[in-house]
Design an enzyme around this catalytic site. Structure first.
Site, mmCIF file in Angstrom:
data_model
loop_
_atom_site.group_PDB
_atom_site.id
_atom_site.type_symbol
_atom_site.label_atom_id
_atom_site.label_comp_id
_atom_site.label_asym_id
_atom_site.label_seq_id
_atom_site.Cartn_x
_atom_site.Cartn_y
_atom_site.Cartn_z
ATOM 1 N N LYS A 38 1.137 -0.998 0.155
ATOM 2 C CA LYS A 38 0.126 -0.238 0.099
ATOM 3 C C LYS A 38 0.772 1.142 0.465
ATOM 4 C CE LYS A 38 -3.594 1.516 2.538
ATOM 5 N NZ LYS A 38 -4.598 1.911 3.984
ATOM 6 N N CYS A 258 -19.132 5.118 10.990
ATOM 7 C CA CYS A 258 -19.007 5.555 12.770
ATOM 8 C C CYS A 258 -20.260 5.604 13.012
ATOM 9 C CB CYS A 258 -18.654 7.313 11.488
ATOM 10 S SG CYS A 258 -17.085 7.328 11.159
#
Length: 433
Positions: A38, A258
């Site tokens: 990544k 969230c």
């Protein structure tokens, strides 16, 4: 501008957005991540998440030399004055955030931090975490500051660059003000608090917004029953400055990475401290009911049974502008339909047909376009508010279906256009057309 290099540990959604945006303000930022592949991709400017404007922000940061990526937390932390912890804090399964990654990283980097460095927690963490991190780092010369993020997926870059407020909390006032100074270019008000208040502000904000969404969804259910229109009700409410117009749009419930996690966590925090919080319990129950109502409408449209019925789903992500499937209300509805035997075919502009099956995609065959999704379908359900769904040809849509009902969970379909194409439109929060 505050002096000193900024290290961002973790280059996920929050870390990458924060790092790129801080670099755009002129700060020198190094992002450290444990995934070497990544890091290499990010160093080439390849952004792995869908977030409008983030690709450009990362590219500019790399080109300016102010944004770099390295492998490992230690490599990023060495020589940095500010170390932003943007690490995963998943639900541990009991409503409590799992902080093992946070504490492991703090223990790893503690010995290499420069004297006077400031550890900044941007990860959403429970009350008392700043105190626990102070114990983990075990260095009196290192300050710990809570600086929660308030980013919305799909508008994260805009949110970061146009903040409503900057919240910082610490037992070290000087350190808290130094962190607030990093954002001085925005001119936003700074809220300097204790670390406990700062940590709770994030949970309280998300839970309040979830309650607002649950409230309007329940009003929508009432509006259907009495023949009212929830969109008109929300419009009338929104002019009240005490309420405001945002988060008053009805739908199949709230989700994402969230709201569900933070609402559960706040309820757990309250329970752990023996504080009754029935509003939070009702918020979650109401959200489940919103998803049940959509499933009920689909079942009714299919004649009372979903066994073997082909149902088309437009939208799989939890909201438009993102490729995030985590706690998606669209998939929660899909799970209910699949449990009753429905055959589900779904399309989402952000989801590839080869997305892995499993928890994030229960029993849905993902197809490459919206018209393929409706082929042979008895019922069409609109579950995510992608603008494209308002622009599609409903006559062509009808030609591919065996049934003529659209359950519009997001208010995306024009009633007149639906009627002209021969559809019965079943909306949320107002009588069916």
């Amino acid at each position: 501008m505050a002096d000193g290099r900024i290290a961002v540990i973790g280059s996920g959604y929050v870390g990458l957005t924060s790092g790129a945006c801080l670099a755009s303000l002129g700060h020198d930022v190094v992002c450290g991540d444990s995934d070497a592949t990544k890091v290499a991709a990010l160093s080439r400017g390849e952004v792995p998440i869908l977030e409008p404007g983030l690709d450009e922000m990362v590219a500019k940061g790399i080109a300016s030399g102010r944004l770099t990526f390295v492998h490992g937390a230690t490599a990023a932390a060495k020589g940095s004055r500010y170390i932003f912890l943007c690490l995963p804090t998943p639900d541990g399964g009991d409503g409590r955030a799992d902080l093992r990654i946070v504490h492991n990283v703090v223990a790893e980097i503690g010995p290499v931090l420069d004297p006077g460095a400031i550890l900044v927690t941007k990860s959403t963490v429970p009350v008392g975490t700043a105190h626990d991190i102070t114990a983990t780092v075990a260095r009196p010369d290192i300050a710990v500051v809570s600086n929660p993020e308030f980013l919305q997926e799909g508008t994260a870059v805009r949110n970061f660059m146009n903040p409503d407020r900057i919240v910082v909390g610490s037992t070290d006032r000087v350190a808290a003000e130094a962190v607030a100074e990093l954002y001085a270019a925005f001119g936003a008000p700074s809220v300097v608090t204790s670390p406990e208040s700062s940590e709770l502000i994030k949970y309280a904000s998300n839970a309040f917004l979830a309650m607002k969404l649950s409230f309007i969804n329940s009003i929508g259910a009432l509006a259907e029953t009495v023949g009212a229109d929830v969109a008109e009700i929300a419009n009338g409410m929104g002019f009240d400055e005490r309420i405001g117009p945002k988060f008053l749009r009805t739908g199949p419930g709230w989700g994402g990475s969230c709201f569900p996690k933070d609402t559960r966590a706040l309820a757990t925090i309250a329970a752990d401290h023996h504080v009754q919080f029935p509003l939070l319990e009702a918020t979650t129950v109401s959200n489940d009911q919103a998803q049940d109502r959509v499933a009920d409408k689909v079942r009714a449209a299919a004649g009372g049974s979903l066994d073997g019925v082909v149902v088309a789903l437009w939208g799989l992500t939890f909201k438009a502008g993102t490729d995030d499937l985590r706690d998606s209300p669209a998939l929660a509805v899909a799970g209910r339909l699949a449990a009753e035997g429905a055959v589900l075919r779904g399309y989402d502009p952000a989801i590839s047909v080869d997305v892995k099956a499993g928890k994030d995609r229960p029993d849905v065959t993902v197809v490459p376009d919206a018209y393929s999704a409706v082929a042979g379908a008895e019922v069409l359900v609109v579950l995510t508010e992608w603008p494209i769904f308002s622009e599609l040809d409903l006559v062509k849509t009808a030609e591919g279906m065996t049934g003529r009902t659209i359950v519009d969970g997001r208010g995306m379909i024009d009633p007149a256009a639906a009627a002209a194409a021969g559809f019965r439109l079943v909306p949320l929060g107002r009588p069916a057309h």
